[in-house]
Design a protein around this motif. Structure first.
Motif, PDB file in Angstrom:
ATOM      1  N   THR A  57       0.773  -1.174  -0.036  1.00  0.00           N
ATOM      2  CA  THR A  57       0.003   0.014   0.001  1.00  0.00           C
ATOM      3  C   THR A  57       1.004   1.355   0.036  1.00  0.00           C
ATOM      4  O   THR A  57       0.872   2.107  -0.935  1.00  0.00           O
ATOM      5  N   PHE A  58       2.075   1.214   0.975  1.00  0.00           N
ATOM      6  CA  PHE A  58       2.681   2.344   0.957  1.00  0.00           C
ATOM      7  C   PHE A  58       3.577   2.777  -0.436  1.00  0.00           C
ATOM      8  O   PHE A  58       3.769   3.587  -0.913  1.00  0.00           O
ATOM      9  N   ALA A  59       4.084   1.521  -0.881  1.00  0.00           N
ATOM     10  CA  ALA A  59       4.795   1.713  -2.505  1.00  0.00           C
ATOM     11  C   ALA A  59       4.028   2.262  -3.342  1.00  0.00           C
ATOM     12  O   ALA A  59       4.252   3.107  -4.165  1.00  0.00           O
ATOM     13  N   CYS A  60       2.609   1.975  -3.445  1.00  0.00           N
ATOM     14  CA  CYS A  60       1.693   2.300  -4.416  1.00  0.00           C
ATOM     15  C   CYS A  60       1.303   3.974  -4.222  1.00  0.00           C
ATOM     16  O   CYS A  60       1.245   4.884  -4.898  1.00  0.00           O
ATOM     17  N   TYR A  61       1.252   4.432  -2.802  1.00  0.00           N
ATOM     18  CA  TYR A  61       0.764   5.547  -2.308  1.00  0.00           C
ATOM     19  C   TYR A  61       2.263   6.566  -2.754  1.00  0.00           C
ATOM     20  O   TYR A  61       1.756   7.671  -3.253  1.00  0.00           O
ATOM     21  N   ASN A  62       3.090   6.094  -2.352  1.00  0.00           N
ATOM     22  CA  ASN A  62       4.501   6.788  -2.947  1.00  0.00           C
ATOM     23  C   ASN A  62       4.617   7.052  -4.422  1.00  0.00           C
ATOM     24  O   ASN A  62       5.066   7.963  -4.776  1.00  0.00           O
ATOM     25  N   ALA A  63       4.092   5.839  -4.898  1.00  0.00           N
ATOM     26  CA  ALA A  63       4.373   5.976  -6.511  1.00  0.00           C
ATOM     27  C   ALA A  63       3.570   7.119  -7.223  1.00  0.00           C
ATOM     28  O   ALA A  63       3.696   7.786  -8.183  1.00  0.00           O
ATOM     29  N   MET A  64       2.494   7.421  -6.467  1.00  0.00           N
ATOM     30  CA  MET A  64       1.662   8.429  -6.785  1.00  0.00           C
ATOM     31  C   MET A  64       2.373  10.062  -6.966  1.00  0.00           C
ATOM     32  O   MET A  64       1.863  10.865  -7.723  1.00  0.00           O
ATOM     33  N   TYR A  65       3.345  10.015  -6.037  1.00  0.00           N
ATOM     34  CA  TYR A  65       3.975  11.292  -5.905  1.00  0.00           C
ATOM     35  C   TYR A  65       5.343  11.430  -6.615  1.00  0.00           C
ATOM     36  O   TYR A  65       5.801  12.262  -6.921  1.00  0.00           O
ATOM     37  N   SER A  66       6.036   9.961  -6.440  1.00  0.00           N
ATOM     38  CA  SER A  66       7.310   9.975  -7.060  1.00  0.00           C
ATOM     39  C   SER A  66       7.128   9.724  -8.667  1.00  0.00           C
ATOM     40  O   SER A  66       8.177   9.957  -9.550  1.00  0.00           O
ATOM     41  N   GLU A  67       6.158   9.057  -8.908  1.00  0.00           N
ATOM     42  CA  GLU A  67       5.815   8.829 -10.541  1.00  0.00           C
ATOM     43  C   GLU A  67       4.458   9.689 -11.243  1.00  0.00           C
ATOM     44  O   GLU A  67       4.826  10.478 -11.840  1.00  0.00           O
ATOM     45  N   SER A  68       3.288   8.904 -10.807  1.00  0.00           N
ATOM     46  CA  SER A  68       2.149   9.601 -11.239  1.00  0.00           C
ATOM     47  C   SER A  68       1.159   9.134 -10.711  1.00  0.00           C
ATOM     48  O   SER A  68       1.073   8.022  -9.968  1.00  0.00           O
ATOM     49  N   LYS A  69      -0.075   9.728 -10.369  1.00  0.00           N
ATOM     50  CA  LYS A  69      -1.160   9.435  -9.711  1.00  0.00           C
ATOM     51  C   LYS A  69      -1.780   8.219 -10.278  1.00  0.00           C
ATOM     52  O   LYS A  69      -1.843   7.157  -9.800  1.00  0.00           O
ATOM     53  N   TRP A  70      -1.739   8.219 -11.748  1.00  0.00           N
ATOM     54  CA  TRP A  70      -2.296   7.082 -12.470  1.00  0.00           C
ATOM     55  C   TRP A  70      -1.307   5.679 -12.139  1.00  0.00           C
ATOM     56  O   TRP A  70      -1.920   4.694 -11.892  1.00  0.00           O
ATOM     57  N   ALA A  71      -0.080   5.758 -12.129  1.00  0.00           N
ATOM     58  CA  ALA A  71       0.633   4.605 -11.841  1.00  0.00           C
ATOM     59  C   ALA A  71       0.508   4.131 -10.450  1.00  0.00           C
ATOM     60  O   ALA A  71       0.648   2.991 -10.311  1.00  0.00           O
ATOM     61  N   GLY A  72       0.428   5.023  -9.378  1.00  0.00           N
ATOM     62  CA  GLY A  72       0.219   4.367  -7.973  1.00  0.00           C
ATOM     63  C   GLY A  72      -1.089   3.688  -7.855  1.00  0.00           C
ATOM     64  O   GLY A  72      -1.257   2.858  -7.292  1.00  0.00           O
ATOM     65  N   ARG A  73      -2.053   4.425  -8.523  1.00  0.00           N
ATOM     66  CA  ARG A  73      -3.333   3.973  -8.194  1.00  0.00           C
ATOM     67  C   ARG A  73      -3.697   2.383  -9.158  1.00  0.00           C
ATOM     68  O   ARG A  73      -4.234   1.405  -8.869  1.00  0.00           O
ATOM     69  N   ALA A  74      -2.919   2.540 -10.322  1.00  0.00           N
ATOM     70  CA  ALA A  74      -2.882   1.344 -11.133  1.00  0.00           C
ATOM     71  C   ALA A  74      -2.453  -0.144 -10.383  1.00  0.00           C
ATOM     72  O   ALA A  74      -2.639  -0.916 -10.222  1.00  0.00           O
ATOM     73  N   ASP A  75      -1.106   0.383  -9.806  1.00  0.00           N
ATOM     74  CA  ASP A  75      -0.171  -0.684  -8.992  1.00  0.00           C
ATOM     75  C   ASP A  75      -1.077  -1.088  -7.917  1.00  0.00           C
ATOM     76  O   ASP A  75      -1.215  -2.226  -7.654  1.00  0.00           O
ATOM     77  N   TYR A  76      -1.949  -0.196  -7.322  1.00  0.00           N
ATOM     78  CA  TYR A  76      -2.947  -0.551  -6.174  1.00  0.00           C
ATOM     79  C   TYR A  76      -3.927  -1.334  -6.277  1.00  0.00           C
ATOM     80  O   TYR A  76      -4.317  -2.224  -5.649  1.00  0.00           O
ATOM     81  N   PRO A  93      -9.937   6.960  -5.237  1.00  0.00           N
ATOM     82  CA  PRO A  93     -11.123   7.963  -5.495  1.00  0.00           C
ATOM     83  C   PRO A  93     -12.256   7.159  -5.698  1.00  0.00           C
ATOM     84  O   PRO A  93     -12.277   5.844  -6.066  1.00  0.00           O
ATOM     85  N   TRP A  94     -13.270   7.816  -6.138  1.00  0.00           N
ATOM     86  CA  TRP A  94     -14.571   7.307  -6.530  1.00  0.00           C
ATOM     87  C   TRP A  94     -14.390   6.010  -7.616  1.00  0.00           C
ATOM     88  O   TRP A  94     -15.000   5.015  -7.612  1.00  0.00           O
ATOM     89  N   TYR A  95     -13.496   6.549  -8.791  1.00  0.00           N
ATOM     90  CA  TYR A  95     -13.672   5.555  -9.833  1.00  0.00           C
ATOM     91  C   TYR A  95     -12.877   4.113  -9.598  1.00  0.00           C
ATOM     92  O   TYR A  95     -13.326   3.243 -10.060  1.00  0.00           O
ATOM     93  N   VAL A  96     -11.902   4.242  -8.491  1.00  0.00           N
ATOM     94  CA  VAL A  96     -10.998   3.285  -8.350  1.00  0.00           C
ATOM     95  C   VAL A  96     -12.138   2.310  -7.344  1.00  0.00           C
ATOM     96  O   VAL A  96     -11.998   1.248  -7.298  1.00  0.00           O
ATOM     97  N   LYS A  97     -12.896   2.983  -6.578  1.00  0.00           N
ATOM     98  CA  LYS A  97     -13.954   2.316  -5.613  1.00  0.00           C
ATOM     99  C   LYS A  97     -14.678   1.382  -6.722  1.00  0.00           C
ATOM    100  O   LYS A  97     -15.078   0.106  -6.457  1.00  0.00           O
ATOM    101  N   ILE A  98     -15.295   2.019  -7.784  1.00  0.00           N
ATOM    102  CA  ILE A  98     -15.918   1.330  -8.749  1.00  0.00           C
ATOM    103  C   ILE A  98     -15.277  -0.005  -9.256  1.00  0.00           C
ATOM    104  O   ILE A  98     -16.087  -0.813  -9.318  1.00  0.00           O
TER     105      ILE A  98
END
Length: 392
Positions: free
Chosen positions: A312-331, A376-381
């Motif tokens: 979870t933290f790796a994905c959270y960090n990826a949102m800021y070190s790479e991109s929000k899309w990358a972190g959420r896709a990994d999650y 966010p809402w679309y990931v919850k869907i």
């Protein structure tokens, strides 16, 4: 070209061709350009080609390319059963036969169960008769080696690895994922069992090249020997004895030539202490852009409520070190794509993890922050749909 052996002594090129990133012409793959690049790769010693059922148009393209080049017997094809789409026993056979047709071949050298995240996915396939299917296909020669590609944590990886007599496996692994996903622990465990390991995402989809902080780029440019960020990423992997083959999504002759040069010149355990120090400094610079100072050591695990805390933290960090899309896709892959819920919302705030964290991270608070940012809402869907259709 350097080669490493599979379980049966066959020589696999240290550099593998990841076909997912063939150049597109409009909405279709540019077959003529891809054919030239694949031929160039084969002429320079690359013999492992990776594709999958769900890569749009990819199996068909690779089948056409290999047919044009008349080189089927000179190379190995790796492709994947979309196990997350399989609901009945008959679908296993259907997907496999469709893949043979797309690839214009009558056998697959390396066949993977695609995107396994925990042992539940494998157990589902067992109930659907996958073991009998594998035995039949191996006996007929239609499958030469059986394996799985993995996205999940190291504990789950080890359980899946021990659940069957696998011929090989494929993991996401790079210097930023050294202690997340299957990680070094999973890599070395597979190696200890004599199971070849294919590496995907060696540069995290190019993000360890294009998205490096400026200070990290400066460290690399000032270091001797002079190497590009990509070369440092590849060499860090290729010099590890437990790594069998490193996949690269190549889409130009220059890229093929450069990667072939690296894979042909690297030596096992070639890194000096200074080289490792450079990688740690690069990671530290990347770490300055992250939200949580998690090193992925795993001391906080296992979580009593199954939260994948380092993941979870790796994905959270990826949102800021790479991109929000990358972190959420990994999650989505790490936390949602399995039977057991592993996302941060499962935290019951028992505090057990915090007692063992060497970084003194306020894990309970940070999990709340991570969950809010990653879902966010679309990931919850997406999550609801995955639970509904039971993709594991």
């Amino acid at each position: 070209m350097n080669y490493r052996s599979d379980k049966y002594g066959n020589k696999i090129s240290l550099l593998g061709y990841g076909c997912m990133r063939f150049t597109k012409k409009g909405s279709s793959i540019d077959i003529d350009k891809a054919t030239e690049e694949v031929k160039f790769a084969i002429d320079n010693g690359v013999n492992y080609f990776d594709t999958a059922y769900t890569y749009p148009g990819n199996e068909v393209a690779l089948g056409e390319i290999l047919s044009r080049l008349n080189c089927r017997k000179d190379i190995y094809i790796a492709t994947k059963l979309p196990q997350y789409l399989v609901k009945t026993s008959s679908q296993i056979e259907k997907y496999f036969n469709e893949e043979l047709e797309r690839l214009k071949t009558d056998y697959i050298d390396y066949y993977l169960m695609h995107m396994i995240t925990d042992v539940a996915a494998w157990e589902k396939l067992l109930r659907l008769g996958i073991k009998e299917f594998i035995n039949k296909k191996k006996e007929s020669g239609q499958i030469r080696n059986i394996g799985f590609s993995f996205h999940g944590d190291s504990e789950s990886f080890i359980k899946v690895l021990d659940a069957y007599d696998w011929d090989f496996c494929q993991i996401q692994y790079n210097y930023m994922d050294e202690h997340t996903q299957a990680g070094r622990r999973g890599l070395e465990y597979a190696h200890s069992k004599g199971i070849p390991v294919i590496i995907m995402e060696p540069l995290r989809g190019g993000r360890l090249v294009e998205m490096l902080p400026e200070n990290a780029k400066k460290l690399i440019s000032e270091y001797e020997p002079k190497r590009s960020p990509a070369e440092w990423g590849f060499r860090w992997l290729m010099q590890q004895e437990a790594v069998t083959c490193v996949l690269s999504g190549m889409n130009s002759k220059d890229m093929v030539a450069e990667n072939v040069r690296i894979a042909s010149s690297v030596s096992v355990n070639e890194f000096t202490d200074r080289d490792y120090e450079l990688i740690e400094k690069i990671k530290a610079e990347i770490g300055k852009t992250v939200k949580v100072p998690c090193t992925g050591c795993g001391y906080c695990m296992p979580c009593p409520n199954n939260v994948d805390i380092p993941g979870t933290f790796a994905c959270y960090n990826a949102m800021y070190s790479e991109s929000k899309w990358a972190g959420r896709a990994d999650y989505v892959r790490v936390a949602f794509f399995n039977k057991t819920k592993r996302d941060a919302s499962q935290c019951i705030e028992c505090g057990k993890c915090e007692k063992h964290c060497p970084q003194a991270i306020k894990i309970r608070d940070e999990l709340k922050n991570a969950d809010k940012a990653l879902r966010p809402w679309y990931v919850k869907i997406i999550y609801i749909l995955m639970r509904l259709f039971k993709f594991w």
